[in-house]
Design an enzyme around this catalytic site. Structure first.
Site, PDB file in Angstrom:
ATOM      1  N   LYS A 196      -5.844 -17.334 -69.861  1.00 48.64           N
ATOM      2  CA  LYS A 196      -4.588 -17.559 -69.126  1.00 48.64           C
ATOM      3  C   LYS A 196      -3.498 -17.780 -70.168  1.00 48.64           C
ATOM      4  CE  LYS A 196      -3.090 -18.085 -64.809  1.00 48.64           C
ATOM      5  NZ  LYS A 196      -3.615 -17.606 -63.531  1.00 48.64           N
ATOM      6  N   ASP A 243       1.240 -13.998 -62.735  1.00 53.14           N
ATOM      7  CA  ASP A 243       0.940 -15.267 -62.055  1.00 53.14           C
ATOM      8  C   ASP A 243       2.309 -15.776 -61.605  1.00 53.14           C
ATOM      9  OD1 ASP A 243      -1.331 -17.394 -61.604  1.00 53.14           O
ATOM     10  OD2 ASP A 243       0.306 -18.576 -62.416  1.00 53.14           O
TER      11      ASP A 243
HETATM   12  N1  LIG Z   1      -0.434 -13.432 -58.340  1.00 53.45           N
HETATM   13  C1  LIG Z   1      -1.765 -13.390 -58.341  1.00 53.45           C
HETATM   14  O1  LIG Z   1      -2.379 -12.314 -58.340  1.00 53.45           O
HETATM   15  C2  LIG Z   1      -2.548 -14.655 -58.306  1.00 53.45           C
HETATM   16  C3  LIG Z   1      -1.953 -15.871 -58.122  1.00 53.45           C
HETATM   17  N2  LIG Z   1      -2.725 -16.983 -57.970  1.00 53.45           N
HETATM   18  C4  LIG Z   1      -2.127 -18.292 -57.750  1.00 53.45           C
HETATM   19  O2  LIG Z   1      -1.374 -18.279 -56.533  1.00 53.45           O
HETATM   20  C5  LIG Z   1      -0.284 -19.216 -56.616  1.00 53.45           C
HETATM   21  C6  LIG Z   1       1.019 -18.500 -56.303  1.00 53.45           C
HETATM   22  O3  LIG Z   1       1.197 -17.455 -57.243  1.00 53.45           O
HETATM   23  P1  LIG Z   1       2.154 -16.204 -56.968  1.00 53.45           P
HETATM   24  O4  LIG Z   1       2.354 -16.040 -55.507  1.00 53.45           O
HETATM   25  O5  LIG Z   1       1.643 -15.089 -57.769  1.00 53.45           O
HETATM   26  O6  LIG Z   1       3.485 -16.709 -57.637  1.00 53.45           O
HETATM   27  P2  LIG Z   1       5.007 -16.373 -57.240  1.00 53.45           P
HETATM   28  O7  LIG Z   1       5.792 -16.725 -58.435  1.00 53.45           O
HETATM   29  O8  LIG Z   1       5.104 -15.006 -56.680  1.00 53.45           O
HETATM   30  O9  LIG Z   1       5.297 -17.398 -56.067  1.00 53.45           O
HETATM   31  C7  LIG Z   1       5.076 -18.749 -56.243  1.00 53.45           C
HETATM   32  C8  LIG Z   1       5.471 -19.462 -54.982  1.00 53.45           C
HETATM   33  O10 LIG Z   1       5.074 -20.834 -55.063  1.00 53.45           O
HETATM   34  C9  LIG Z   1       6.240 -21.678 -54.990  1.00 53.45           C
HETATM   35  N3  LIG Z   1       6.116 -22.802 -55.923  1.00 53.45           N
HETATM   36  C10 LIG Z   1       5.981 -22.737 -57.256  1.00 53.45           C
HETATM   37  N4  LIG Z   1       5.939 -23.979 -57.779  1.00 53.45           N
HETATM   38  C11 LIG Z   1       6.074 -24.813 -56.719  1.00 53.45           C
HETATM   39  C12 LIG Z   1       6.098 -26.206 -56.605  1.00 53.45           C
HETATM   40  N5  LIG Z   1       5.994 -27.013 -57.664  1.00 53.45           N
HETATM   41  N6  LIG Z   1       6.223 -26.742 -55.342  1.00 53.45           N
HETATM   42  C13 LIG Z   1       6.321 -25.938 -54.260  1.00 53.45           C
HETATM   43  N7  LIG Z   1       6.317 -24.600 -54.328  1.00 53.45           N
HETATM   44  C14 LIG Z   1       6.176 -24.053 -55.544  1.00 53.45           C
HETATM   45  C15 LIG Z   1       7.381 -20.797 -55.412  1.00 53.45           C
HETATM   46  O11 LIG Z   1       8.616 -21.337 -54.963  1.00 53.45           O
HETATM   47  P3  LIG Z   1       9.909 -21.281 -55.917  1.00 53.45           P
HETATM   48  O12 LIG Z   1      10.348 -19.870 -55.874  1.00 53.45           O
HETATM   49  O13 LIG Z   1      10.853 -22.233 -55.313  1.00 53.45           O
HETATM   50  O14 LIG Z   1       9.452 -21.715 -57.278  1.00 53.45           O
HETATM   51  C16 LIG Z   1       6.977 -19.483 -54.746  1.00 53.45           C
HETATM   52  O15 LIG Z   1       7.228 -19.500 -53.381  1.00 53.45           O
HETATM   53  C17 LIG Z   1      -0.393 -19.833 -58.003  1.00 53.45           C
HETATM   54  O16 LIG Z   1      -1.188 -20.992 -57.938  1.00 53.45           O
HETATM   55  C18 LIG Z   1      -1.145 -18.775 -58.793  1.00 53.45           C
HETATM   56  O17 LIG Z   1      -1.810 -19.296 -59.923  1.00 53.45           O
HETATM   57  C19 LIG Z   1      -4.083 -16.911 -57.963  1.00 53.45           C
HETATM   58  C20 LIG Z   1      -4.723 -15.735 -58.153  1.00 53.45           C
HETATM   59  C21 LIG Z   1      -4.005 -14.528 -58.453  1.00 53.45           C
HETATM   60  O1  LIG Z   2      -5.257 -10.332 -62.326  1.00 53.26           O
HETATM   61  C1  LIG Z   2      -5.416 -11.081 -63.262  1.00 53.26           C
HETATM   62  O2  LIG Z   2      -5.878 -10.768 -64.343  1.00 53.26           O
HETATM   63  C2  LIG Z   2      -4.957 -12.518 -63.179  1.00 53.26           C
HETATM   64  C3  LIG Z   2      -5.087 -13.175 -61.881  1.00 53.26           C
HETATM   65  C4  LIG Z   2      -4.887 -14.638 -62.094  1.00 53.26           C
HETATM   66  O3  LIG Z   2      -4.126 -15.057 -62.931  1.00 53.26           O
HETATM   67  C5  LIG Z   2      -5.668 -15.563 -61.322  1.00 53.26           C
HETATM   68  O4  LIG Z   2      -6.684 -15.155 -60.750  1.00 53.26           O
HETATM   69  O5  LIG Z   2      -5.317 -16.766 -61.278  1.00 53.26           O
END
Ligand SMILES: NC(=O)C1=CN([C@@H]2O[C@H](COP(=O)(O)OP(=O)(O)OC[C@H]3O[C@@H](n4cnc5c(N)ncnc54)[C@H](OP(=O)(O)O)[C@@H]3O)[C@@H](O)[C@H]2O)C=CC1
Ligand SMILES: O=C(O)CCC(=O)C(=O)O
Length: 447
Positions: free
Chosen positions: A126, A166
């Site tokens: 990561k 992420d």
């Molecule tokens: N993208 C992927 O493929 C993967 C993502 N994840 C996990 O999923 C989660 C979301 O990721 P992703 O959707 O990609 O990220 P994005 O950046 O696309 O979206 C993140 C979302 O979470 C909100 N957020 C972030 N920090 C906070 C906080 N402290 N309190 C409340 N809301 C918050 C953001 O709001 P704001 O815009 O206001 O910051 C936004 O709505 C993370 O935990 C990530 O590690 C897991 C596996 C894979």
């Molecule tokens: O697709 C990837 O390699 C990363 C996905 C990721 O960051 C996660 O699973 O939390």
């Protein structure tokens, strides 16, 4: 057994005591995996878990960049190469002001187990930076990404370490990062996943984490003879994972009531239908606005500033925003209001207190390392397509994603069933993820 776990955790804390998120993630694994190790001779006396909690490599570097006014800024970049026993390091990059070594180490540690669960040959890593893309122009984001890759490029490669997106790193950022890697290395390879369709990206990768979370939840519901049809679903976040989780819930006949961002949540009494979701996607992905604007546009919705959506009564909850966003009291409220299933789309969104409540109430609970593994699994499929220089259809990738999520669900059940028949998916995911990596480490010797 408790003494063994405590002795192990004391040692981990003595080295990493100042890293609370990392300690939290390790504690959860230690509680479930140490009893398993104790019962299985091949793992005794090998200190495998102690080796797994120490990153193989932890890189930290300066990222200097120039804003639109000519001012120079300095951020800190990281890449944690946690474990390569079963494949090249694989895991996302997070750009967010809260990024530090503890947050990235917890994410990298969880990634090792998650990637193992996918059945694909990927190690865990990561990275990211404390850079905040919010409020920055596209040019500023580009200059930051290019500066970040100027250093990162020497530590990654398609057979070494393959980053992806992420929080704060989406299609725009992956494009800028890939462009600079290609320029410096003069090679067009699958060094990043989440790429654009026309330059090596896989169909379904943008959707995969959210879709996969819902597929996993659906498998859990099936064990109780239930489905998403007609269920009220509360979702947090409004980024990549939340958007596509919502889309899949709608396709399966559920009603999505909430979405949120770091400012608060919106509750739409009539439900967020496909048209309203399209508005959210445009708001968040193109206009980069705030979720409060949803309530300005739709009369059926209310905005709750500074709050999380767990107070809204629901059948199913999908936390899809960030770590520790759902605490013990939130869990009690969800249970009291009749919630039967929680599947984590985010990484470690539920606190240990919340998980304890879910387990005590015997409701369905899936930890992110199992239920959100569809994103990295589809990244693995993108890597395969890049290596083969072919491109699978949307249907083919989606079917593979479904099959992988079903396999992960089955592995969790195999290792997670309690004596009374309740499935502890946390235990199941941790042990199933551990076994594959531990066996590879045993085979490769002490390195
Ligand atoms: N993208 C992927 O493929 C993967 C993502 N994840 C996990 O999923 C989660 C979301 O990721 P992703 O959707 O990609 O990220 P994005 O950046 O696309 O979206 C993140 C979302 O979470 C909100 N957020 C972030 N920090 C906070 C906080 N402290 N309190 C409340 N809301 C918050 C953001 O709001 P704001 O815009 O206001 O910051 C936004 O709505 C993370 O935990 C990530 O590690 C897991 C596996 C894979
Ligand atoms: O697709 C990837 O390699 C990363 C996905 C990721 O960051 C996660 O699973 O939390």
């Amino acid at each position: 057994m408790e003494a063994k776990i405590k002795a192990f955790m004391d040692e981990v804390k003595s080295r990493n005591g100042h890293e609370p998120e990392f300690i939290q993630a390790v504690q959860e694994v230690a509680e479930t995996v140490i009893p398993y190790i104790a019962k299985h001779k091949i793992y005794n006396g090998k200190n495998i878990l102690l080796r797994m909690v120490e990153p193989e490599r932890l890189l930290s570097f300066r990222v200097a960049w120039v804003d639109d006014n000519g001012e120079i800024h300095v951020n800190r970049g990281y890449r944690i190469q946690m474990n390569s026993a079963i494949g090249p390091y694989k895991g996302g990059l997070r750009f967010h002001p809260t990024v530090n070594a503890s947050v990235l180490k917890f994410l990298a540690f969880e990634q090792v187990f998650k990637n193992s669960l996918t059945t694909l040959p990927m190690g865990g890593g990561k990275g990211g930076s404390d850079f905040d893309p919010k409020g920055k122009s596209d040019d500023e984001v580009m200059r930051f990404c290019h500066a970040f890759m100027l250093e990162l490029n020497r530590h990654i490669g398609p057979n070494t370490d393959v980053p992806a997106g992420d929080i704060g790193v989406g299609a725009r950022e992956i494009g800028f990062l890939f462009g600079m890697y290609k320029k410096i290395r003069n090679e067009f390879t699958g060094v990043l996943t989440g790429k654009g369709r026309s330059w090596g990206g896989s169909l379904i990768r943008p959707e995969a984490t959210g879709y996969g979370t819902v597929y996993f939840a659906d498998s859990m519901l099936k064990t109780k003879g239930e489905s998403f049809k007609g269920k009220k679903v509360v979702i947090s976040g409004s980024g990549n994972v939340a958007q596509y989780a919502a889309e899949k819930v709608l396709q399966l006949g559920g009603k999505v009531s909430t979405l949120s961002d770091s400012g608060g949540y919106i509750h739409d009494n009539d439900g967020i239908d496909a048209e309203k979701l399209a508005f959210v996607m445009d708001l968040k992905n193109n206009r980069r606005g705030r979720i409060s604007e949803y309530a300005d546009k739709y009369d059926s919705a209310t905005y709750h500033a500074g709050k999380t959506p767990w107070e809204v009564a629901c059948d199913i909850a999908l936390p899809c925003a960030t770590q520790n966003e759902l605490g013990g009291d939130d869990a009690k409220t969800l249970i009291k209001n009749g919630c039967i299933c929680v599947a984590e789309g985010a990484n470690m969104p539920s606190t240990p207190e919340a998980i304890h409540e879910f387990h005590e109430a015997r409701i369905l609970f899936a930890p992110g390392k199992a239920s959100n593994a569809g994103g990295v699994a589809t990244s693995g499929l993108e890597m395969s397509q890049n290596s083969l220089r072919i491109s699978w259809s949307r249907e083919e990738v989606d079917q593979r994603l479904k099959d992988i999520m079903e396999d992960i669900h089955n592995s969790c059940v195999e290792f997670g069933k309690d004596a009374d028949g309740y499935c502890n998916y946390v235990k199941g995911a941790n042990i199933a993820g551990f076994v594959k990596v531990a066996d590879a480490m045993l085979a490769q010797g002490v390195i």
